[in-house]
Structure formats: structure tokens, C-alpha cells
Design a protein around this motif. Structure first.
Motif, mmCIF file in Angstrom:
data_model
loop_
_atom_site.group_PDB
_atom_site.id
_atom_site.type_symbol
_atom_site.label_atom_id
_atom_site.label_comp_id
_atom_site.label_asym_id
_atom_site.label_seq_id
_atom_site.Cartn_x
_atom_site.Cartn_y
_atom_site.Cartn_z
ATOM 1 N N ALA A 50 49.533 64.277 80.628
ATOM 2 C CA ALA A 50 50.669 63.428 81.028
ATOM 3 C C ALA A 50 50.225 62.400 82.061
ATOM 4 N N GLY A 51 48.988 61.897 81.901
ATOM 5 C CA GLY A 51 48.465 60.861 82.769
ATOM 6 C C GLY A 51 47.781 61.347 84.025
ATOM 7 N N LEU A 52 47.744 62.655 84.261
ATOM 8 C CA LEU A 52 47.166 63.198 85.488
ATOM 9 C C LEU A 52 45.803 63.810 85.198
ATOM 10 N N ASP A 53 44.806 63.426 85.975
ATOM 11 C CA ASP A 53 43.428 63.883 85.804
ATOM 12 C C ASP A 53 43.288 65.350 86.212
ATOM 13 N N VAL A 54 42.623 66.150 85.363
ATOM 14 C CA VAL A 54 42.485 67.575 85.686
ATOM 15 C C VAL A 54 41.643 67.798 86.936
ATOM 16 N N ARG A 55 40.795 66.822 87.284
ATOM 17 C CA ARG A 55 40.022 66.984 88.526
ATOM 18 C C ARG A 55 40.935 66.961 89.734
ATOM 19 N N GLU A 56 42.004 66.170 89.657
ATOM 20 C CA GLU A 56 42.989 66.162 90.735
ATOM 21 C C GLU A 56 43.740 67.492 90.790
ATOM 22 N N LEU A 68 50.747 73.458 82.449
ATOM 23 C CA LEU A 68 51.829 73.325 81.476
ATOM 24 C C LEU A 68 52.232 71.869 81.321
ATOM 25 N N ASP A 69 52.155 71.371 80.104
ATOM 26 C CA ASP A 69 52.678 70.049 79.776
ATOM 27 C C ASP A 69 54.174 70.215 79.505
ATOM 28 N N GLU A 70 54.998 69.875 80.497
ATOM 29 C CA GLU A 70 56.424 70.166 80.404
ATOM 30 C C GLU A 70 57.090 69.446 79.240
ATOM 31 N N ASP A 71 56.757 68.186 79.008
ATOM 32 C CA ASP A 71 57.367 67.469 77.898
ATOM 33 C C ASP A 71 56.952 68.052 76.550
ATOM 34 N N ASP A 72 55.748 68.605 76.477
ATOM 35 C CA ASP A 72 55.311 69.255 75.248
ATOM 36 C C ASP A 72 56.183 70.475 74.959
ATOM 37 N N LEU A 73 56.383 71.328 75.965
ATOM 38 C CA LEU A 73 57.236 72.497 75.772
ATOM 39 C C LEU A 73 58.646 72.085 75.363
ATOM 40 N N ARG A 74 59.198 71.101 76.070
ATOM 41 C CA ARG A 74 60.555 70.666 75.758
ATOM 42 C C ARG A 74 60.638 70.099 74.340
ATOM 43 N N SER A 75 59.641 69.336 73.941
ATOM 44 C CA SER A 75 59.691 68.733 72.609
ATOM 45 C C SER A 75 59.580 69.789 71.521
ATOM 46 N N ARG A 76 58.815 70.848 71.747
ATOM 47 C CA ARG A 76 58.715 71.927 70.758
ATOM 48 C C ARG A 76 60.038 72.697 70.672
ATOM 49 N N ASP A 440 55.172 63.215 83.468
ATOM 50 C CA ASP A 440 55.166 61.809 83.908
ATOM 51 C C ASP A 440 54.173 61.564 85.038
ATOM 52 N N GLY A 441 53.000 62.166 84.910
ATOM 53 C CA GLY A 441 51.959 61.940 85.899
ATOM 54 C C GLY A 441 52.146 62.661 87.212
ATOM 55 N N GLN A 442 53.144 63.525 87.307
ATOM 56 C CA GLN A 442 53.417 64.284 88.525
ATOM 57 C C GLN A 442 53.284 65.778 88.251
ATOM 58 N N ALA A 443 52.680 66.485 89.187
ATOM 59 C CA ALA A 443 52.491 67.929 89.057
ATOM 60 C C ALA A 443 53.387 68.658 90.041
ATOM 61 N N ARG A 444 53.866 69.823 89.613
ATOM 62 C CA ARG A 444 54.620 70.685 90.526
ATOM 63 C C ARG A 444 54.260 72.132 90.247
ATOM 64 N N LEU A 445 54.236 72.910 91.291
ATOM 65 C CA LEU A 445 53.911 74.322 91.192
ATOM 66 C C LEU A 445 55.166 75.079 90.784
#
Length: 461
Positions: A50-56, A68-76, A440-445
């Protein structure tokens, strides 16, 4: 097992003859069906989600971590709702449950299936409407059933005569009439691992159809008149690709429904076909889409109802893995790379069987890729293993990684949303990883990493 391009197959390298595994043309390529829909390679060849680098992500949340790609889960979830518009779609919470996922599922219009008091507590605490919850389990306690009744859970799936007696007594005491389904063991040998096949006769779930217990259970509930018997339930297993098992199951369950009608004059209004729909863990897996599943299951039910002169019941299904499984990957850091006398290269990561027991438990196959960078090195056939004191601590049995893979590299394993965090343990006193949702490029725990303090807090000795 081929997170990149086709060529590898299931099993151990030693199981097949020479030439069985072929190196990929591009060791950096990703196979879309294995990854969350918003995963790609970005700057420097690192994976992004979702635009966010895994190194970050690794820098902020550490490794290992479930991403977790939240939009992926929601779309499924939406895909199942769209494919089954007049069917109750119950997300099977046992695959993975936390309060954030409960809210996502609820917002996407799905129902929720739970199978323990803890899962029920999680669902209720996240605000899931109780009437949209189904309660499974082969040994639901008095306390669990009491909580379900008091909360107003929409339906309870009955699994034994003891449970019928237990729930009947509780319902009579409270003056309530809960909706129930009878879980039927239909004698279908699903094409899956024996530990996750649930409809053959010799196992702990449900009432045997062949032995007459399922009919006796339905007659008991109807004759007692305390519980509201709404229908029958059948779940034949997990990670299933062939719908022929569902056809056999539906035929047998609907024949029982006709038997109940003929014996008691009651035509049950509901039928739950269960879940267990498979996903792609490697390039050898070819799962059906929700639209394909809907078309096949409707055809099966319509045909069998016509044969039994039954009205088509209101249907339910229970996808769990098919919604959350592909939406998550696990991010690891490589600790050591060891060549064992030219026999095999072991790439050891900072997790293992404590965060993914499925390879050891079910001989499950997974894929992997170098996640923090791209590489021009030749492909190297490796085994990705964990850090635990077990020789069976294997994450990915055989995978081509770049030959220059080294300590400090990030490795990602796709398809880890289902049953990995749910079955995670503290083996060797290793704290369980966090779950990080990205959108959308933002991560949350959404589930924090356990700490040593958490482990010690339970140790009261």
C-alpha cells in the motif's frame, strides 16, 4: 516454494528426481496470486505494501512481524458478499481474530463465526452485533453457553447430545429460545491434510449421519421444543480446492433434511455449507474465485433440493482463510546463512515455528522472497528455517533465493494471515510478533508485540 515464477512443486527436494525444481528466470519477480493485492517492488527493489516500504516497517515495528494489507482483506470480504448476495457470509474467526479485524468484517457487512469464549469476548468487545455471531465448538462449557445466551448470540451450532441437554437447560432456565443448527458429520473424505479434514466419521466433530445420531439429535431438539432448530450444518475440512466434496456433503445433508420433514413435518429453513475454501500458498495452488464458488455451490444446492422436493433453504458459508490468508505476509530478518556440506543451504530467520507452526504440523508449503532489496545474483535453492530448538522448525521447505542472501537481509513469506498468529506460541519463551495493518501508505499497530515482561507477568512462581 516459488514466491516468484512457476517451476517448483509441493514437497521436499528429496522427494523427486533430478530436475524437479527449476530456478526462476528472475529471482526478484513476484507471483501476484501469492501476495496481498497492494504488494510490489519499489525503490531499490524493496517490497512495498500500500505504498509503504517494508524497510520502514521493520525499522519501526521490528521483525518478525505479520503485515496486513487492510484494503486487501476488505476487498476479499466484499468479493464474497458480492458473489453471495442472498447468503449469510460468516467470517471464520479462528483463522485470525483481533478487535480491528472484527470491526473490518462488521463494516464490510459480514457475520462472524467464533468457537471459544475468548473469541466471543473479542467479538463483543469490538462491537460486533451479537445477532450476527455464530458460536461453534465441540465442547462449549456452561459458562460459554451462558455468556452466548446472555449476549443474544444469533445462532449456536450444536455438536453433541450433552450440549443439547446443557443448552436446553440453560435456555429453559432463562426463558429464551436461541436459534441452533445441528452439525452433521457427513462421511466425506476431503482432499486435504488429515488434521484439517473434519467430515469423515472417525473424528470429534458433529453428529454422525451414517450412524443415525444426526437425525436423533434433530428429533430431540424438535420434540423438546425449547431450542429453535433452524437448520443443519456441515463443514468438510480446510484448504479445499475440489467442490466435489461439497456436492456429496450437500446431497447427504439435504437427504437428512427431507428425512426430518417426513418424520416430523418440519422443513428446516437454513443450511450452512461451512467453509474451508483454499488459497494459493505456492504456484501449484489454483483456488476458485468467490464467483466460481457461488456458481458451483448454488448449482449443487438447487439440484439436490429439487431431487428431494425441498424448498431451497437460506444458505450460510464460512470463509476465513480465503479472506485473511492472502492479505498478510510475515516479514523476517535473516540471522545466519549456512551451507551444509553442499547438501543444502539453510537461511535462518528470527522467527519460525512459534509464529508459523503449519509447516511442522501439516507439512504445509510456503513461498518466500528477498524483501529488502533486489538482487542480480544467481538463484540459490535454500531452506528457510527458524531459530527454535527443533530440527522440524522449518518455515519454507524449498525456495530459490538470491545466492548473495546474507545476515541482515529481510525475507517475506506470503499467505500467512490464516492460522499463523492464531496458532502462535511462546515456544522457547519467544514473544509473539505484532500485527501491523497498512492502508493508504500508513501503518498502525493492531496487535502489539509481546515482551519479556508479558511472559514473566504470567509466571507467578
Amino acid at each position: 516454494m516459488r514466491a516468484h515464477e512457476a517451476g517448483a512443486m509441493h514437497g521436499d527436494i528429496g522427494d523427486r528426481g533430478p530436475g524437479w525444481l527449476r530456478p526462476p528466470a528472475d529471482v526478484n519477480a513476484l507471483v501476484p496470486q501469492l501476495w496481498p493485492r497492494q504488494v510490489e517492488r519499489g525503490t531499490g527493489g524493496a517490497l512495498t505494501v500500500a505504498g509503504l516500504d517494508v524497510r520502514e516497517l521493520a525499522a519501526e515495528y521490528g521483525t518478525p512481524a505479520y503485515v496486513l494489507d487492510e484494503d486487501d482483506l476488505r476487498s476479499r470480504a466484499r468479493d464474497f458478499r458480492a458473489a453471495f448476495p442472498d447468503v449469510d457470509v460468516y467470517y471464520a474467526g479462528k483463522a485470525f481474530l483481533c478487535r480491528a479485524v472484527v470491526r473490518m468484517i462488521a463494516e464490510e457487512g459480514l457475520h462472524l463465526d467464533v468457537c471459544s469464549g475468548g473469541e466471543l469476548a473479542t467479538a463483543l468487545s469490538a462491537g460486533m452485533p451479537a445477532e450476527r455471531i455464530g458460536f461453534h465448538g465441540n465442547n462449549k462449557s456452561v459458562a460459554e453457553l451462558t455468556r452466548a445466551l446472555d449476549a443474544g448470540v444469533g445462532r449456536i451450532i450444536l455438536d453433541s447430545f450433552t450440549e443439547i441437554d446443557r443448552l436446553t437447560a440453560l435456555a429453559r432456565e432463562r426463558g429464551v429460545r436461541p436459534g441452533v443448527l445441528i452439525r452433521v458429520t457427513v462421511g466425506v473424505e476431503a482432499h486435504t491434510h488429515e488434521f484439517i479434514a473434519t467430515a469423515h466419521e472417525d473424528q470429534k466433530f458433529g453428529f454422525s449421519l451414517a450412524g443415525g445420531a444426526a437425525a436423533a439429535a434433530a428429533f430431540t431438539v424438535i420434540d423438546e421444543g425449547v431450542l429453535d432448530l433452524r437448520g443443519l450444518h456441515s463443514h468438510i475440512g480446510s484448504q479445499i480446492f475440489d467442490t466435489s466434496g461439497f456436492e456429496v456433503s450437500a446431497r447427504r445433508v439435504l437427504a437428512l433434511q427431507a428425512q426430518i420433514r417426513d418424520a416430523r413435518g418440519v422443513e428446516l429453513p437454513e443450511l450452512d455449507l461451512g467453509g474451508g475454501f483454499g488459497i494459493a500458498y505456492t504456484t501449484q495452488d489454483d483456488p476458485a474465485t468467490p464467483d466460481e464458488l457461488a456458481k458451483r455451490l448454488r448449482k449443487i444446492v438447487d439440484s439436490e433440493c429439487a431431487a428431494e422436493n425441498l424448498s431451497v433453504p437460506h444458505l450460510s458459508i464460512e470463509p476465513g482463510r480465503a479472506i485473511v490468508g492472502p492479505a498478510v505476509f510475515t516479514l523476517y530478518e535473516v540471522g545466519t546463512v549456512k551451507d551444509v556440506d553442499g547438501l543444502r543451504t539453510y537461511v535462518s530467520v528470527d522467527g519460525g515455528m512459534s509464529d508459523n507452526i503449519r509447516t511442522a504440523l501439516y507439512d504445509a508449503s510456503y513461498s518466500a522472497t528477498l524483501a529488502g532489496r533486489a538482487s542480480t545474483a544467481e538463484p540459490l535453492l535454500a531452506r528457510v528455517v527458524g531459530k527454535h530448538c527443533e530440527s522440524g522448525d522449518i518455515v519454507v521447505k524449498d525456495e530459490f533465493l538470491p545466492a548473495d542472501v546474507q545476515p541482515g537481509d529481510l525475507v517475506a513469506v506470503p499467505g500467512t494471515g490464516a492460522y499463523c498468529r492464531s496458532m502462535a506460541s511462546n515456544y522457547n519463551h519467544v514473544p509473539r510478533p505484532p500485527v501491523v495493518a497498512v492502508r493508504d501508505g500508513q501503518a498502525r499497530l493492531i496487535v502489539r508485540r509481546e515482551t519479556e515482561e508479558d511472559l514473566l507477568a504470567l509466571d507467578v512462581g
